[in-house]
Design a protein around this motif. Sequence first.
Motif, mmCIF file in Angstrom:
data_model
loop_
_atom_site.group_PDB
_atom_site.id
_atom_site.type_symbol
_atom_site.label_atom_id
_atom_site.label_comp_id
_atom_site.label_asym_id
_atom_site.label_seq_id
_atom_site.Cartn_x
_atom_site.Cartn_y
_atom_site.Cartn_z
ATOM 1 N N GLU A 9 0.829 -1.202 0.000
ATOM 2 C CA GLU A 9 0.000 0.000 0.000
ATOM 3 C C GLU A 9 0.872 1.263 0.000
ATOM 4 O OE1 GLU A 9 -2.608 0.393 3.380
ATOM 5 O OE2 GLU A 9 -3.744 2.025 2.460
ATOM 6 N N LEU A 10 1.961 1.228 0.772
ATOM 7 C CA LEU A 10 2.866 2.385 0.808
ATOM 8 C C LEU A 10 3.440 2.642 -0.585
ATOM 9 C CD1 LEU A 10 4.550 4.538 2.335
ATOM 10 C CD2 LEU A 10 6.212 2.763 2.848
ATOM 11 N N GLU A 11 3.826 1.576 -1.252
ATOM 12 C CA GLU A 11 4.378 1.711 -2.603
ATOM 13 C C GLU A 11 3.338 2.344 -3.533
ATOM 14 O OE1 GLU A 11 5.884 -1.958 -4.224
ATOM 15 O OE2 GLU A 11 6.891 -0.924 -5.873
ATOM 16 N N ASN A 12 2.102 1.887 -3.434
ATOM 17 C CA ASN A 12 1.035 2.435 -4.279
ATOM 18 C C ASN A 12 0.776 3.902 -3.976
ATOM 19 O OD1 ASN A 12 0.718 -0.027 -5.492
ATOM 20 N ND2 ASN A 12 -0.976 -0.658 -4.182
ATOM 21 N N VAL A 13 0.767 4.231 -2.676
ATOM 22 C CA VAL A 13 0.511 5.620 -2.284
ATOM 23 C C VAL A 13 1.616 6.532 -2.823
ATOM 24 C CG1 VAL A 13 0.515 7.197 -0.303
ATOM 25 C CG2 VAL A 13 -0.949 5.174 -0.282
ATOM 26 N N ILE A 14 2.864 6.092 -2.691
ATOM 27 C CA ILE A 14 3.978 6.913 -3.178
ATOM 28 C C ILE A 14 3.870 7.076 -4.697
ATOM 29 C CG2 ILE A 14 6.485 7.056 -3.467
ATOM 30 C CD1 ILE A 14 6.075 7.309 -0.615
ATOM 31 N N GLU A 15 3.555 6.003 -5.380
ATOM 32 C CA GLU A 15 3.463 6.076 -6.835
ATOM 33 C C GLU A 15 2.380 7.076 -7.246
ATOM 34 O OE1 GLU A 15 2.820 2.353 -8.782
ATOM 35 O OE2 GLU A 15 3.549 3.139 -10.698
ATOM 36 N N ARG A 16 1.223 6.981 -6.589
ATOM 37 C CA ARG A 16 0.119 7.881 -6.892
ATOM 38 C C ARG A 16 0.521 9.326 -6.583
ATOM 39 N NH1 ARG A 16 -4.602 7.239 -3.367
ATOM 40 N NH2 ARG A 16 -3.679 5.245 -2.812
ATOM 41 N N LEU A 26 3.503 10.648 -6.490
ATOM 42 C CA LEU A 26 4.530 11.152 -7.401
ATOM 43 C C LEU A 26 3.890 11.757 -8.637
ATOM 44 C CD1 LEU A 26 7.268 8.361 -7.225
ATOM 45 C CD2 LEU A 26 7.467 10.728 -6.473
ATOM 46 N N VAL A 27 2.817 11.131 -9.092
ATOM 47 C CA VAL A 27 2.136 11.629 -10.282
ATOM 48 C C VAL A 27 1.551 13.013 -10.020
ATOM 49 C CG1 VAL A 27 0.267 11.175 -11.904
ATOM 50 C CG2 VAL A 27 1.632 9.271 -11.014
ATOM 51 N N MET A 28 1.085 13.214 -8.772
ATOM 52 C CA MET A 28 0.422 14.475 -8.427
ATOM 53 C C MET A 28 1.402 15.579 -8.085
ATOM 54 S SD MET A 28 -2.561 13.317 -8.727
ATOM 55 C CE MET A 28 -3.413 14.813 -8.264
ATOM 56 N N CYS A 29 2.637 15.220 -7.754
ATOM 57 C CA CYS A 29 3.577 16.187 -7.198
ATOM 58 C C CYS A 29 4.309 16.950 -8.297
ATOM 59 C CB CYS A 29 4.592 15.457 -6.313
ATOM 60 S SG CYS A 29 5.827 16.527 -5.596
ATOM 61 N N SER A 30 4.349 18.285 -8.167
ATOM 62 C CA SER A 30 5.003 19.069 -9.206
ATOM 63 C C SER A 30 6.360 19.592 -8.749
ATOM 64 C CB SER A 30 4.100 20.238 -9.614
ATOM 65 O OG SER A 30 3.753 20.961 -8.458
ATOM 66 N N GLY A 31 6.621 19.541 -7.429
ATOM 67 C CA GLY A 31 7.884 20.070 -6.911
ATOM 68 C C GLY A 31 8.994 19.038 -6.927
ATOM 69 N N GLU A 32 10.039 19.336 -6.159
ATOM 70 C CA GLU A 32 11.168 18.415 -6.079
ATOM 71 C C GLU A 32 11.091 17.531 -4.846
ATOM 72 O OE1 GLU A 32 14.866 20.442 -6.333
ATOM 73 O OE2 GLU A 32 14.689 20.686 -8.511
ATOM 74 N N ARG A 33 10.174 17.904 -3.920
ATOM 75 C CA ARG A 33 10.051 17.135 -2.696
ATOM 76 C C ARG A 33 8.582 16.783 -2.490
ATOM 77 N NH1 ARG A 33 12.819 19.305 2.291
ATOM 78 N NH2 ARG A 33 13.482 17.128 2.414
ATOM 79 N N LEU A 34 8.345 15.550 -2.119
ATOM 80 C CA LEU A 34 6.989 15.093 -1.866
ATOM 81 C C LEU A 34 6.555 15.641 -0.510
ATOM 82 C CD1 LEU A 34 5.364 13.240 -3.684
ATOM 83 C CD2 LEU A 34 6.027 11.329 -2.233
ATOM 84 N N ILE A 42 0.520 13.884 -0.683
ATOM 85 C CA ILE A 42 0.283 12.480 -0.332
ATOM 86 C C ILE A 42 -1.186 12.243 -0.031
ATOM 87 C CG2 ILE A 42 0.859 10.649 1.303
ATOM 88 C CD1 ILE A 42 3.587 12.121 1.669
ATOM 89 N N LYS A 43 -1.819 11.464 -0.866
ATOM 90 C CA LYS A 43 -3.229 11.143 -0.666
ATOM 91 C C LYS A 43 -3.321 9.718 -0.138
ATOM 92 C CE LYS A 43 -5.025 14.940 -2.575
ATOM 93 N NZ LYS A 43 -3.793 15.702 -2.228
ATOM 94 N N LEU A 44 -3.722 9.624 1.121
ATOM 95 C CA LEU A 44 -3.748 8.303 1.727
ATOM 96 C C LEU A 44 -4.973 7.491 1.325
ATOM 97 C CD1 LEU A 44 -2.314 9.152 5.208
ATOM 98 C CD2 LEU A 44 -1.243 7.879 3.355
ATOM 99 N N GLU A 45 -6.070 8.163 1.085
ATOM 100 C CA GLU A 45 -7.265 7.458 0.654
ATOM 101 C C GLU A 45 -8.179 8.486 0.017
ATOM 102 O OE1 GLU A 45 -8.705 6.701 4.781
ATOM 103 O OE2 GLU A 45 -7.368 8.410 4.644
ATOM 104 N N MET A 46 -9.276 8.025 -0.532
ATOM 105 C CA MET A 46 -10.243 8.957 -1.094
ATOM 106 C C MET A 46 -10.771 9.816 0.046
ATOM 107 S SD MET A 46 -10.355 8.142 -4.252
ATOM 108 C CE MET A 46 -11.921 8.655 -4.964
ATOM 109 N N ALA A 47 -10.757 11.134 -0.143
ATOM 110 C CA ALA A 47 -11.264 12.018 0.903
ATOM 111 C C ALA A 47 -12.738 11.726 1.127
ATOM 112 C CB ALA A 47 -11.083 13.465 0.480
ATOM 113 N N PRO A 48 -13.125 11.539 2.369
ATOM 114 C CA PRO A 48 -14.534 11.250 2.622
ATOM 115 C C PRO A 48 -15.376 12.481 2.306
ATOM 116 C CG PRO A 48 -13.318 11.504 4.675
ATOM 117 C CD PRO A 48 -12.316 11.613 3.572
ATOM 118 N N ARG A 49 -16.502 12.260 1.695
ATOM 119 C CA ARG A 49 -17.375 13.369 1.348
ATOM 120 C C ARG A 49 -18.013 13.919 2.615
ATOM 121 N NH1 ARG A 49 -20.896 11.381 -3.502
ATOM 122 N NH2 ARG A 49 -19.391 9.732 -3.217
ATOM 123 N N SER A 50 -18.156 15.227 2.674
ATOM 124 C CA SER A 50 -18.734 15.792 3.894
ATOM 125 C C SER A 50 -20.229 15.496 3.921
ATOM 126 C CB SER A 50 -18.493 17.292 3.951
ATOM 127 O OG SER A 50 -19.473 17.946 3.197
#
Length: 466
Positions: free
Chosen positions: A375-382, A384-392, A397-405
């Motif tokens: 799961e950690l590997e998947n989270v990092i991979e996901r 990385l795709v979202m990150c535009s800077g040089e540091r994550l 870091i999106k750990l899960e789908m944000a729960p809807r309010s």
Amino acid sequence: MDPVRSVKIKGNTVPMKRRILVVEDEEKLRRVLELQLASAGFEVEKARTAEEALKVADRADLVLTDLRLPQMDGLELLAAIRRQNSQTPVIVMTAFGTIETAVAAMKTGATDFLLKPFSLDHLMTVVGKALEMRALRDENLQLREELGRRYAFDNIVGRSAPMQEVFATIMRVAPTRATVLLAGESGVGKDLIARAIHFHSPRRERPLVKINCTAIPENLMESELFGYEKGAFTGAMNSKPGKFEQADTGTVFLDEIGDVPASIQVKLLRVLQEREFERLGSNVTRHIDVRVVAATNQDLRAALEQGTFREDLYYRLNVVPMNIPPLRERKEDIPFLAQHFVTKLGPDTGNRVRDVTDAGIVKLMSYHWPGNVRELENVIERSLVMCSGERLDAADIKLEMAPRSRAQADQADRFLPDGLTLDQYEQDLIREALRRADGNKSQAARLLGLTRNALRYRLTQMGLES
Ligand SMILES: Nc1ncnc2c1ncn2[C@@H]1O[C@H](COP(=O)(O)OP(=O)(O)O)[C@@H](O)[C@H]1O
Ligand SMILES: [Mg+2]
């Protein structure tokens, strides 16, 4: 904050009291502070003047100083300590009405301040907080230092004690033919470890054949494992060797061994004991030389008690047991794993990310990781795709789908998410509650409005508790 910490002296871990230096010219207050801190388990050193304090400040874990002192004052002492060693926490004490001096002290680098008169309770809170922060910073420093040292075995990353133990066991057993039983939740790295055992063994040039016992239907399992002869069953036009034969002189990796049906368990036992078997539809006994590594994500001892797993087979498999703890029980591996995955996956995602910020690491370390390293590997991979800077960073870091309010969820939304059954949805909620409660079942039960027993019952049904 624990008043005792462990220090390493020539490889031995020795408990040592934390030392607090109290700098106070007023006899009575000095005495009270000393008594309070000593009874909390700290070692206390006292000084009446800043000059006296400076001589011993470098061996203190924390300095508690009055601001108004006879010659050199507390502010100057603070500045001098900061010049000596920037890390030591310094708490300044100052009288009411002189809050400006407290502010000045904070600017000079004080860790915190206490306004006189203060309660001893408040004193302990402030001291505890300062030491805690210091410990965290030390840990980070240590982590960075260790990153430069050995923290991986082949491509298996882990600095925690249990992972170091795993590395040592791999080295110890790889040269032998001993059967190894890997136990651990899904995603902890069992496949990786099985491969490492094979590739550090004298069999490394020979085949490594993996058999996933869950993936093969029971009626095909015997022929898959042991092969068949022409005409053994309808459709057997040719004879075919099984996985064990393919692995001859190499290694067989039996994954999910807990799922092997009883009929096959007997045959496995014979292979393990005698290193012999027959192909389906043949009475010729074949001899092979294989090394067996097995893995399970279930508690096989529970299966033994229920009678679904043969005891004799269990003991044949369990020659060298290796338990790989879930990631949440070895969180100190997370910074290293995160860096490993950033380095490994970064180039594929075509971005410039080099590492993870401290805030990012904190976020990763405070998550429960039900899916472990996978799961950690998947989270990092996901991420990385979202990150535009040089540091994550934490925000990337999106750990899960944000729960809807709740407010957003209108009537139409108030039904099962697409593709989920009620059972699956309930299980998701239970997992989420456990995660939020950091694994504490009583707390998770409260979150769900269940009694502890009701939760336990559901966990048993989910196979999460026996
Ligand atoms: N200690 C580790 N270091 C680096 N990668 C790991 C580690 N543990 C697991 N992984 C990675 O996580 C994923 C899941 O590991 P795997 O060995 O398949 O777990 P399991 O067989 O226990 O379900 C794989 O991509 C693996 O490379
Ligand atoms: Mg696996």
